[in-house]
Design a protein around this motif. Structure first.
Motif, mmCIF file in Angstrom:
data_model
loop_
_atom_site.group_PDB
_atom_site.id
_atom_site.type_symbol
_atom_site.label_atom_id
_atom_site.label_comp_id
_atom_site.label_asym_id
_atom_site.label_seq_id
_atom_site.Cartn_x
_atom_site.Cartn_y
_atom_site.Cartn_z
ATOM 1 N N GLY A 294 -53.892 -23.485 3.835
ATOM 2 C CA GLY A 294 -53.860 -24.913 4.487
ATOM 3 C C GLY A 294 -53.584 -25.010 5.740
ATOM 4 O O GLY A 294 -52.332 -24.499 6.195
ATOM 5 N N LEU A 299 -57.634 -30.120 11.423
ATOM 6 C CA LEU A 299 -58.251 -30.603 10.155
ATOM 7 C C LEU A 299 -59.558 -29.798 9.720
ATOM 8 O O LEU A 299 -60.013 -30.427 8.622
ATOM 9 C CB LEU A 299 -58.780 -32.143 10.697
ATOM 10 N N LEU A 302 -58.859 -29.562 5.689
ATOM 11 C CA LEU A 302 -59.028 -30.861 4.926
ATOM 12 C C LEU A 302 -60.393 -31.108 4.944
ATOM 13 O O LEU A 302 -60.874 -31.973 3.940
ATOM 14 C CB LEU A 302 -58.033 -31.970 6.015
ATOM 15 N N LEU A 380 -53.153 -37.376 2.739
ATOM 16 C CA LEU A 380 -54.600 -36.802 2.585
ATOM 17 C C LEU A 380 -54.114 -35.106 2.324
ATOM 18 O O LEU A 380 -54.429 -34.314 1.580
ATOM 19 C CB LEU A 380 -55.604 -36.972 3.360
ATOM 20 N N ARG A 381 -53.469 -34.652 3.350
ATOM 21 C CA ARG A 381 -53.063 -33.335 3.494
ATOM 22 C C ARG A 381 -52.290 -33.062 2.153
ATOM 23 O O ARG A 381 -52.332 -31.907 1.384
ATOM 24 C CB ARG A 381 -52.269 -33.242 4.822
ATOM 25 N N VAL A 384 -54.409 -32.777 -0.918
ATOM 26 C CA VAL A 384 -55.218 -31.487 -0.927
ATOM 27 C C VAL A 384 -54.383 -30.418 -0.985
ATOM 28 O O VAL A 384 -54.778 -29.421 -1.993
ATOM 29 C CB VAL A 384 -55.969 -31.385 0.341
#
Length: 389
Positions: A294, A299, A302, A380-381, A384
């Motif tokens: 990650g 980005l 993502l 959102l991070r 995920v």
């Protein structure tokens, strides 16, 4: 470009030592405003700086033709923007190793993104990743956000795409300090110095096209020594350190040869033996595929987790609201963000470019809507990461 060993004429150095003694006495009074004798403007220093790389800006590489130039203090001498309670690096005011030749746009602003101001320039802005050195203390543990043009490792972090945009070289890993603060030094440097202003991308694009044409001529002229010599001579001229925008020219030359599986001397490259071919092939091109780890800065990861149809319109709209009002940008499928028609790889630098706010966090600033759900990039991070975990 290396300024190690740069010294001042003895008479200048003696006068500078006297001025520094005065500063040291004045600095003992925390409430006293420090004053500086602007000796760095003198020809004795200017000429030695110019001799290192020619009459061009050390930050953007634009030549000083009729535009004014500045002898910039890389570490600001009197104040640091955003730290009103602290003085600047006054003890470096007369240290030639702290001087950088700068154009007016890089140091004081004035560059443009179309009809939009690109911001105030470097000036006294000098953010760090980590703690600032105490007055007169060692600088070894400081990690400036702003890339230093005299540090080889810093210069090697910037690449260029075919349109002339300065960009982070995607094969270069982020430092642990960048990861810890969700910040990319390259993007912040490009933003603060407006290295993708209108003038620069247009000039670099023209130069890159010329370099590519010269490489084509050189490789096609194996049986024509005169044409090959002309092409090689022109390439050497465009990539020498004193040439305008030589870093972009050197990157373009390297990529043009690699595109033909040839080395710069015209010899074929042996597959499997050039360990740095994959690394160099990414210079200034679109980032390579996202890894499974990650990212906490850009980005790429993502984007890889989003449904492809989310990009069917060409990109996903990012929205936010800052001191100037509403802000918009576009997230592309390669993980880059387009703001003022300029590419950036990180949310925070894009948000700071859009708002003019050097402190905003792009992860909480930007929101996007996918499958009918609106989230901040930070949310959102987290989603995920939790899903993958």
């Amino acid at each position: 470009m290396d300024n190690i060993g740069l010294t001042a004429p003895q008479k200048w150095a003696d006068r500078a030592a006297t001025e520094l003694e005065k500063l040291q006495k004045d600095a003992k009074d925390a409430d006293k405003k420090l004053s500086f004798r602007e000796m760095w403007r003198e020809d004795a220093i200017r000429d030695r700086l110019i001799a290192l790389i020619g009459e061009k800006c050390w930050y953007c590489e634009t030549r000083f033709v009729r535009s004014p130039y500045h002898v910039d203090h890389y570490r600001p001498k009197s104040v640091v923007v955003g730290e009103a309670e602290r003085r600047g690096y006054w003890w470096l005011a007369y240290d030639p190793a702290n001087y950088r030749l700068s154009c007016h746009h890089c140091n004081s602003g004035g560059a443009r993104y179309g009809n939009q101001s690109a911001g105030p320039g470097k000036g006294a802005r000098f953010p760090l990743l980590g703690q600032r050195a105490s007055a007169g203390g060692s600088l070894e543990d400081e990690l400036p956000v702003l890339l230093d043009p005299v540090v080889v490792e810093d210069a090697g972090l910037i690449g260029f795409d075919g349109q002339g945009h300065a960009r982070r070289r995607p094969e270069r890993p982020y430092s642990k300090d960048e990861v810890a603060q969700d910040l990319c030094r390259v993007d912040e440097t490009i933003r603060m110095l407006a290295l993708n202003s209108d003038l620069l991308i247009e000039s670099r694009s023209t130069l890159i096209g010329r370099v590519d044409g010269l490489v084509q001529l050189y490789l096609a002229s194996e049986d024509h020594a005169g044409a090959a010599l002309y092409a090689r001579t022109e390439l050497d001229h465009l990539t020498q350190a004193t040439a305008e925008w030589s870093a972009a020219a050197a990157a373009a030359k390297r990529l043009a040869f690699l595109a033909h599986d040839r080395s710069e001397d015209g010899a074929p490259l042996e597959r499997g033996t050039g360990g740095d071919i994959a690394e160099h092939a990414n210079d200034g091109t679109e980032p390579s595929a996202a890894t499974t780890t990650g990212h906490h800065i850009d980005l790429q990861t993502l984007v890889a987790a989003l449904p492809p149809e989310a990009f069917s319109a060409g990109g996903i709209v990012l929205t936010g609201r800052g001191k100037r009002g509403p802000a918009r940008a576009t997230l592309l499928a390669d993980g880059s963000i387009i703001c003022f028609q300029r590419p950036l790889t990180t949310p925070t630098s894009a948000a700071r470019m859009a708002t003019g706010d050097d402190q905003v966090d792009g992860w909480t600033f930007w929101s996007l809507t996918v499958d009918g759900t609106t989230r901040t990039l930070s949310d959102l991070r987290a989603f995920v990461i939790a899903k993958d975990g």
